[in-house]
Design an enzyme around this catalytic site. Structure first.
Site, mmCIF file in Angstrom:
data_model
loop_
_atom_site.group_PDB
_atom_site.id
_atom_site.type_symbol
_atom_site.label_atom_id
_atom_site.label_comp_id
_atom_site.label_asym_id
_atom_site.label_seq_id
_atom_site.Cartn_x
_atom_site.Cartn_y
_atom_site.Cartn_z
ATOM 1 N N ARG A 67 -34.870 25.054 -76.000
ATOM 2 C CA ARG A 67 -35.638 24.985 -74.751
ATOM 3 C C ARG A 67 -36.335 26.300 -74.425
ATOM 4 N NH1 ARG A 67 -31.261 21.732 -73.961
ATOM 5 N NH2 ARG A 67 -30.075 23.447 -73.080
ATOM 6 N N GLU A 104 -16.535 29.129 -76.541
ATOM 7 C CA GLU A 104 -15.221 28.863 -75.958
ATOM 8 C C GLU A 104 -14.223 28.531 -77.081
ATOM 9 O OE1 GLU A 104 -15.565 25.943 -72.951
ATOM 10 O OE2 GLU A 104 -13.471 26.165 -72.314
HETATM 11 P P1 AMP Z 1 -24.876 31.106 -73.242
HETATM 12 O O1 AMP Z 1 -24.963 31.636 -74.647
HETATM 13 O O2 AMP Z 1 -23.470 30.782 -72.828
HETATM 14 O O3 AMP Z 1 -25.593 31.993 -72.248
HETATM 15 O O4 AMP Z 1 -25.609 29.694 -73.232
HETATM 16 C C1 AMP Z 1 -26.980 29.610 -73.152
HETATM 17 C C2 AMP Z 1 -27.529 28.460 -73.943
HETATM 18 O O5 AMP Z 1 -26.801 27.254 -73.741
HETATM 19 C C3 AMP Z 1 -28.957 28.179 -73.510
HETATM 20 O O6 AMP Z 1 -29.743 27.921 -74.666
HETATM 21 C C4 AMP Z 1 -28.867 26.974 -72.609
HETATM 22 O O7 AMP Z 1 -29.959 26.132 -72.794
HETATM 23 C C5 AMP Z 1 -27.550 26.301 -72.986
HETATM 24 N N1 AMP Z 1 -26.724 25.967 -71.807
HETATM 25 C C6 AMP Z 1 -25.514 26.505 -71.504
HETATM 26 N N2 AMP Z 1 -25.018 25.985 -70.381
HETATM 27 C C7 AMP Z 1 -25.928 25.093 -69.932
HETATM 28 C C8 AMP Z 1 -26.006 24.237 -68.784
HETATM 29 N N3 AMP Z 1 -25.038 24.190 -67.853
HETATM 30 N N4 AMP Z 1 -27.110 23.478 -68.635
HETATM 31 C C9 AMP Z 1 -28.109 23.524 -69.560
HETATM 32 N N5 AMP Z 1 -28.085 24.297 -70.652
HETATM 33 C C10 AMP Z 1 -27.017 25.080 -70.848
#
Ligand code: AMP
Length: 179
Positions: A67, A104
């Site tokens: 995205r 996780e």
């Molecule tokens: P992180 O590495 O934990 O910051 O996760 C970020 C990635 O996971 C991004 O590419 C987001 O599109 C996706 N992502 C994580 N949590 C969500 C959520 N609650 N809603 C939509 N996309 C998420």
């Protein structure tokens, strides 16, 4: 009375759909397809993402799969920069470097083309959403390994309670909405 900026944020927040328990129980998934299908929101989002970076002398917007590709290319056009994708393993066809990060349960990794960034290129890292910050941090390591300078991060949505920004050193972190 709300300022124009506050009204825009309120509007953008209203067109993002939250889907409970997707893709697994306990996750409140922020669905931006409803934002993309609203032409006013599409324009306002690109503008809000670019506003903080107009004088940043950015060479490259790096967008994170998948995205982050949607507005990353819009941003690159507006900021007169080029666009480089960071992708999941095995998707990029030419020579790549890779970085792993913790999830996780287990680990994941991201890749970038080795020749996509040159020494000294000024880079903005963009994704639709920052949760724990693991993906964006891994992307920043890829950029730095190729000699790029991370001038800032850019997100549409920041899940503030997960404190992902604390993982991202001291660089500039711009989120349109903190939810
Ligand atoms: P992180 O590495 O934990 O910051 O996760 C970020 C990635 O996971 C991004 O590419 C987001 O599109 C996706 N992502 C994580 N949590 C969500 C959520 N609650 N809603 C939509 N996309 C998420």
């Amino acid at each position: 009375m709300l300022s124009e900026e506050e009204n825009i944020k309120k509007y953008l927040e209203s067109v993002i759909r939250t889907i409970p328990d997707f893709p697994k129980p306990g996750i409140q998934f922020k669905d931006i397809t409803t934002l993309l299908s609203d032409k006013k929101a599409l324009q306002l989002t690109t503008k809000a993402l670019c506003d903080p970076y107009h004088n940043s002398d950015c060479d490259i917007v790096v967008g994170l799969e998948s995205r982050g590709f949607l507005f990353g290319t819009n941003m690159a056009e507006v900021l007169n920069a080029s666009f480089v994708p960071v992708r999941k393993p095995g998707k990029l066809p030419s020579e790549t470097i890779s970085e792993s990060y913790d999830l996780e349960y287990g680990t994941d990794s991201v890749e970038i083309h080795k020749d996509a960034i040159k020494d000294g290129d000024r880079v903005i890292i963009h994704d639709d959403l920052i949760a724990t910050g693991g993906t964006a941090f891994a992307a920043s390591k890829l950029v730095k390994r190729l000699g790029g300078v991370v001038i800032g991060y850019s997100f549409i949505i920041e899940l503030g309670f997960l404190k992902g920004r604390e993982k991202l050193d001291h660089e500039i972190i711009e989120s349109v909405l903190i939810m």
